[in-house]
Design a protein around this motif. Sequence first.
Motif, short mmCIF file in Angstrom:
data_model
loop_
_atom_site.label_atom_id
_atom_site.label_comp_id
_atom_site.label_asym_id
_atom_site.label_seq_id
_atom_site.Cartn_x
_atom_site.Cartn_y
_atom_site.Cartn_z
N TYR A 54 7.43 -16.22 6.37
CA TYR A 54 6.85 -14.78 6.84
C TYR A 54 5.23 -14.80 6.28
O TYR A 54 4.25 -16.25 5.93
CB TYR A 54 6.47 -14.33 4.90
N SER A 66 2.53 -14.50 4.46
CA SER A 66 2.07 -14.29 3.59
C SER A 66 2.07 -15.43 2.89
O SER A 66 0.99 -15.81 1.52
CB SER A 66 2.41 -13.52 2.74
N GLY A 99 5.56 -9.95 7.99
CA GLY A 99 5.02 -9.46 6.60
C GLY A 99 3.54 -9.25 7.21
O GLY A 99 2.68 -9.78 6.69
N THR A 116 1.99 -6.81 8.56
CA THR A 116 1.09 -5.45 7.52
C THR A 116 0.51 -6.57 6.63
O THR A 116 -0.66 -6.07 5.32
CB THR A 116 1.62 -4.70 8.16
N SER A 117 1.48 -6.54 5.98
CA SER A 117 1.49 -6.67 4.54
C SER A 117 0.74 -8.16 4.24
O SER A 117 -0.08 -8.17 3.18
CB SER A 117 3.03 -7.23 4.00
N LEU A 142 -2.86 -6.07 3.58
CA LEU A 142 -2.69 -5.34 2.54
C LEU A 142 -2.64 -5.86 1.49
O LEU A 142 -2.92 -5.30 0.33
CB LEU A 142 -1.38 -3.77 2.76
N ASN A 143 -2.07 -7.15 1.06
CA ASN A 143 -1.80 -7.95 -0.63
C ASN A 143 -3.62 -8.53 -0.07
O ASN A 143 -3.50 -9.64 -1.38
CB ASN A 143 -0.70 -8.56 -0.26
N LYS A 145 4.24 2.58 4.79
CA LYS A 145 3.69 1.62 3.70
C LYS A 145 2.78 2.17 2.93
O LYS A 145 2.73 1.72 1.89
CB LYS A 145 2.72 1.01 4.92
N GLN A 157 4.56 2.25 0.14
CA GLN A 157 5.08 0.80 -0.61
C GLN A 157 3.60 0.46 -1.16
O GLN A 157 4.04 -0.82 -2.30
CB GLN A 157 5.44 -0.56 0.32
N TYR A 158 2.90 0.71 -1.27
CA TYR A 158 1.10 0.83 -1.81
C TYR A 158 0.90 1.50 -2.26
O TYR A 158 0.05 2.50 -1.31
CB TYR A 158 0.52 -0.12 -0.41
N LYS A 217 -8.15 -0.05 0.58
CA LYS A 217 -6.85 0.31 2.24
C LYS A 217 -6.71 1.26 2.29
O LYS A 217 -5.91 2.19 1.76
CB LYS A 217 -4.97 -0.40 1.20
N ASP A 219 10.24 -0.29 8.92
CA ASP A 219 11.38 -0.98 8.58
C ASP A 219 12.53 -0.57 8.23
O ASP A 219 12.04 0.67 7.34
CB ASP A 219 10.40 -1.52 6.86
#
Length: 638
Positions: A15, A17, A43, A45-46, A49-50, A68, A71-72, A119, A329
């Motif tokens: 990933y 991240s 991951g 986009t994540s 976003l993180n 998303k 999830q966020y 975000k 996803d």
Amino acid sequence: MMKIIDIPMPPGCRYMSDYDKLINGLLPIDGKFILNKTLTGCGGTSLFLNSVLMVVIISPRIQVLKNKHKQYPDSFLFHIPQCDDRQSVIKQKMEDLNSYLHLHYGLIPFGQQPPPPAKILVTLDSVGKVFSVLESCSIIDKFFFVVDEFQCLMGDATFKGTVDMNFLVNIDNRARRICYLSATPIPEKYLDYIPQLANLPYYKLQWDSAVIEEPTLKKRKMRNGENAVKLCTELIQKYRNNGYFERKIIQGNVVYSREACIFLNEVKSIIRIIEKNNLLPEEVTILCSESKSSELPKGFTIGGLCTDRNNPINKTFTFCTKASFEGVDFYSTNASTYIFIDGGKEWLSLDVAIDLSQILGRQRLDCNPFRHDATLYYKTVPNPVTEVEFRQKQSEMEQTTKERLDMYDASQEKSKKWLVDLHLKILPEEKFVSDYVDVIQENGQSTLGFNYLVMAAKWNQWYQRRYYYSNSHQLISGIQSALGIGRKPVEVRDFESWYNNASDKDKLAGYADFRNKFPQYDEWIFQNPFIDLRFHQWYATLGYSTLKRVNFKEDKVINIYNEYCVQDLIKTACINAFEVGKIYSLKDVKNMLQQIYDYAGFSGKTAKATDLGKYLCSQKVQRTDGQGNRLWYIEILG
């Protein structure tokens, strides 16, 4: 040619991240660049976003953004649903965004914990409204813009090219920090045609080969009279009869697929499949453009895909169109994938280099043993347009475009306005027929310009049809190249290709020969869901020599296998039925043994008295009956 900058990912890293150096030195996040992550579901986009960055995620697919946002939940989803008082709703949404920004970027009282960075999630159709709010707050340069799944810009250009081209012009003029992100970007050969993308730095992630799994594809050419509706009906009937779609062996255990994700590019085909098979709303999830909602049968809705990766609960059938699957996803523990492409109709074909990789990357859960498997149904049709004809047509269109834009540039302002108004009245189906002139928004003003995006899309569309969909061999070769097929042992790949195209009468012999010759590849074979599971059972139980002795004839193999499988049951029944020390006539033995065979389910097997020796210790003896005749009996020994 565009220069590509490779970024090697750490060994074992799966990933983005997991590699903090990406946004801390390796990627130029203070400017504009293209990022080819090369691997779906890693991951991307994540990662943003993180991060500690203030981010605007821009996607061409609203379903992705809705997922998303779930999830966020602290993100801001800028989406305007279909409604009557649209302008009022837009105004309220912009005010809500302003309040969100004030909370996430405003002054923080002393001693209070600062909120997480803002975000924002928005479709490219609505991003102009977000720009306006950010500019009114004088913070647009503080934000990092991620254009997710940006390959869709070219894929969608043939039917919404004006929107996509204006988006590119708009974001290029107004945003300072942009990442064009995709696992399957617009091919480099077309990027040079598009001014906003032509000279950007291009970064490409290189992953450890150990984290990449090669897909197992069953490629099936549609025969005359076959179409997606007919084949899906067969698929549904198979599921209803068997209770599963596919099955395979994982670590010695049989696992079953009881969910199906079906990709086809016509909503009317989905409707016909539902109606023909009497599918119920509780059985079906539909992912397609929201504009098609009114066409669905009563009780069916768009969306509703499960977003809980920890406890995924899905409906049996998920139907997806091209306008919906990019970036989504899919969380399933057992779903199989089925893809339909028809080269005879432009809207039913897929971009081999882009769409297929996207589809095969949708299943996100590693625990799904079918996540890298897919059945591909395809149809090829020769392209009547030759390369010479196409190039000549494109040259004429480019020349006409240049002449008309030169005329526009030389016109008075009043005439320019009249020409723009005239162009706005052209029907969508009549645009881009003889030129690539389009109404482009620049600095808030409408002007005529060159729609380079549509031109690149036309070239790509012709290339796909000319080089892939005109010939089955070229299509399959193109798929293998696009998916990076080559990590699987060549012997396994060759066998799977042969097996998928072999006649039913030859498959068992070919399978047994391969297992006998290459036992080191057993695990590869077990995990192929398209191989008849009975073959594994027969080979493991009877062995190669027994199969070969009956010339791999399935009917004979079935009889031998069935007899072997019921041996223990028959033996136990014989022990209970026959008494030690007692003698039985041959007729009685035969009748009693036949009853045991029938009880054990040993169908089609005719009992013989001498068979008893296979199950009990016995001997054939002669005795005199009451009339003085010497007859044969069977004595049961201890």
